[in-house]
Enzyme design. Structure first.
Site, PDB file in Angstrom:
ATOM      1  CE  LYS A 119      -5.138  12.665  -8.844  1.00  0.00           C
ATOM      2  NZ  LYS A 119      -4.187  11.589  -8.806  1.00  0.00           N
ATOM      3  CE  LYS A 201      -7.367   9.081  -2.480  1.00  0.00           C
ATOM      4  NZ  LYS A 201      -7.077   7.953  -3.304  1.00  0.00           N
ATOM      5  CE  LYS A 204       0.621   5.488  -4.496  1.00  0.00           C
ATOM      6  NZ  LYS A 204      -0.408   5.949  -5.393  1.00  0.00           N
TER       7      LYS A 204
HETATM    8  P1  ATP Z   1      -2.551   9.676  -5.656  1.00  0.00           P
HETATM    9  O1  ATP Z   1      -2.297  10.577  -4.494  1.00  0.00           O
HETATM   10  O2  ATP Z   1      -1.443   9.656  -6.665  1.00  0.00           O
HETATM   11  O3  ATP Z   1      -3.915   9.821  -6.248  1.00  0.00           O
HETATM   12  P2  ATP Z   1      -3.302   7.541  -3.931  1.00  0.00           P
HETATM   13  O4  ATP Z   1      -2.489   7.419  -2.687  1.00  0.00           O
HETATM   14  O5  ATP Z   1      -4.619   8.181  -3.803  1.00  0.00           O
HETATM   15  O6  ATP Z   1      -2.465   8.217  -5.062  1.00  0.00           O
HETATM   16  P3  ATP Z   1      -3.726   5.422  -5.837  1.00  0.00           P
HETATM   17  O7  ATP Z   1      -2.481   5.009  -6.534  1.00  0.00           O
HETATM   18  O8  ATP Z   1      -4.668   6.314  -6.568  1.00  0.00           O
HETATM   19  O9  ATP Z   1      -3.400   6.072  -4.433  1.00  0.00           O
HETATM   20  O10 ATP Z   1      -4.512   4.168  -5.346  1.00  0.00           O
HETATM   21  C1  ATP Z   1      -4.018   2.871  -5.159  1.00  0.00           C
HETATM   22  C2  ATP Z   1      -5.074   2.064  -4.469  1.00  0.00           C
HETATM   23  O11 ATP Z   1      -5.143   2.431  -3.095  1.00  0.00           O
HETATM   24  C3  ATP Z   1      -6.484   2.277  -5.033  1.00  0.00           C
HETATM   25  O12 ATP Z   1      -7.191   1.062  -5.032  1.00  0.00           O
HETATM   26  C4  ATP Z   1      -7.072   3.269  -4.073  1.00  0.00           C
HETATM   27  O13 ATP Z   1      -8.476   3.251  -4.051  1.00  0.00           O
HETATM   28  C5  ATP Z   1      -6.468   2.812  -2.750  1.00  0.00           C
HETATM   29  N1  ATP Z   1      -6.363   3.902  -1.797  1.00  0.00           N
HETATM   30  C6  ATP Z   1      -5.685   5.059  -1.982  1.00  0.00           C
HETATM   31  N2  ATP Z   1      -5.762   5.833  -0.909  1.00  0.00           N
HETATM   32  C7  ATP Z   1      -6.521   5.163  -0.012  1.00  0.00           C
HETATM   33  C8  ATP Z   1      -6.982   5.455   1.295  1.00  0.00           C
HETATM   34  N3  ATP Z   1      -6.654   6.560   1.902  1.00  0.00           N
HETATM   35  N4  ATP Z   1      -7.748   4.532   1.930  1.00  0.00           N
HETATM   36  C9  ATP Z   1      -8.068   3.396   1.323  1.00  0.00           C
HETATM   37  N5  ATP Z   1      -7.675   3.048   0.097  1.00  0.00           N
HETATM   38  C10 ATP Z   1      -6.911   3.916  -0.579  1.00  0.00           C
END
Ligand code: ATP
Ligand code: LTN
Length: 336
Positions: A119, A201, A204
């Site tokens: 980050k 991955k 969001k």
């Molecule tokens: P950011 O982009 O803000 O880091 P994010 O989409 O990666 O957000 P988080 O809020 O960090 O999501 O994660 C929420 C939950 O969803 C966590 O348990 C995370 O491990 C899971 N998660 C996030 N992205 C994925 C993905 N692509 N596949 C499976 N699980 C996911």
């Protein structure tokens, strides 16, 4: 939340950030599992809105993301009669314990966190102290509730490890204050990758919206994104993460929404082109999300219900977590 008897069920804590619109990755990788854990465990689920400001947010958008995500999680089946589903910033104990735990966490161990490194690279203009101490706030979230289990995505396991280290250190100094939580990556939790860069991955906060399917995307948008998904030239639907990351990702998604195994998918689509397969994946996802989208539309209009739900949950969470906070403070020497 009905009459709450703790019934000696093991305690689960998990949280998700309102850092954008919920993705299919969040849903299949995390939230589906939250929903399925509600009977066997006593679950605390939070919107981690304090974590979110480690990356600068536009106030209006942030507010909307919080409301949308709260409604959407209810729509996905997080059930306020079964679980304590609250907003982190409504419970002040999280900030308070985070401060205390900051003083029991070493600079060196935070410097090793890979999410911090990632980050900081991504937001080089705003490497704030909150981004650095993010895992300490996460430790506070978990330890306040004496959680036994913490379901997380694989990317969060390192934060779970540091939580355990902080708790063990604190208990070593003062006796048994915190339960040492176990992090686990749900076996049935699909890891969903970006449709455009399947090495990364689906996230969001990804700027490439075509790589990301949002749970609230319109059916046409979902179909378009799947049709444009990056694949390869080999024209075979085969599970091979190393050489065929795009197709493998589509198979993972298809499998998560239909329950079919990779072998079944391979045989159903053998000799058929990628076009057919992409359409099938898109349609299955649309059908999977349809009832959630309908439920979301109903809930987001019912602000009174949402307010009542998060208020009740925050009251319960505040009372529950205060006991841990008081105990930790007394042990340190504070006068309560
Ligand atoms: P950011 O982009 O803000 O880091 P994010 O989409 O990666 O957000 P988080 O809020 O960090 O999501 O994660 C929420 C939950 O969803 C966590 O348990 C995370 O491990 C899971 N998660 C996030 N992205 C994925 C993905 N692509 N596949 C499976 N699980 C996911
Ligand atoms: N950092 C997590 C969200 C989160 C969390 C937590 C998860 C905040 N506090 C406590 C589990 C337990 C994330 O970004 N996925």
């Amino acid at each position: 939340m009905g009459e709450r008897t703790m019934e000696k069920k093991p305690i689960v804590f998990s949280a998700i950030q309102p850092s954008g619109t919920m993705t299919l990755g969040n849903y299949l990788g995390a939230i589906k599992n939250w929903v399925s854990m509600q009977d066997e465990y006593f679950c605390f689920y939070a919107l981690a809105d304090l974590h979110t400001i480690t990356v600068r947010q536009d106030p209006k958008e942030f507010r909307k993301n919080i409301l949308d995500l709260y409604a959407l999680l209810l729509a996905c089946g997080v059930d306020p009669e079964k679980s304590v589903f609250f907003i982190q910033s409504h419970v002040s104990a999280h900030s308070q314990l985070a401060w205390l735990l900051n003083c029991y966490t070493q600079f060196g161990e935070l410097s090793r966190m890979t999410q911090f490194k990632d980050k900081s690279r991504k937001h080089a203009d705003n490497i704030n102290a909150g981004l650095f101490t993010y895992p300490v706030l996460m430790a506070a979230d978990i330890l306040l509730y004496q959680a036994d289990k913490v379901p997380v995505g694989a990317d969060q396991l390192q934060h779970l490890e540091i939580t355990r280290d902080i708790a063990t250190r604190f208990n070593g100094l003062y006796g048994n204050v915190f339960k040492i939580p176990e992090g686990f990556v749900p076996k049935n939790g699909a890891r969903v990758m970006s449709l455009q860069t399947p090495e990364n991955k689906m996230s969001k906060s990804d700027e490439n919206v075509n790589g990301c399917v949002y749970v609230l995307d319109k059916p046409e948008t979902i179909m378009k994104k799947f049709k444009r998904a990056i694949t390869d030239n080999d024209a075979q639907v085969r599970f091979d993460p190393e050489n065929k990351p795009g197709i493998t990702n589509l198979m993972t998604i298809y499998s998560a929404v239909t329950g079919l195994t990779s072998e079944q998918i391979e045989s159903d689509f053998s000799g058929r082109g990628y076009g057919d397969f992409k359409t099938a994946v898109g349609e299955a996802v649309v059908e999977n999300l349809r009832p959630i989208q309908n439920e979301y539309e109903r809930i987001i209009k019912d602000r009174a219900f949402m307010e009542e739900t998060w208020t009740k949950a925050a009251d319960f969470a505040a009372k529950f977590s205060q006991r841990t906070l008081d105990k930790a403070m007394k042990k340190i020497g504070y006068i309560l």
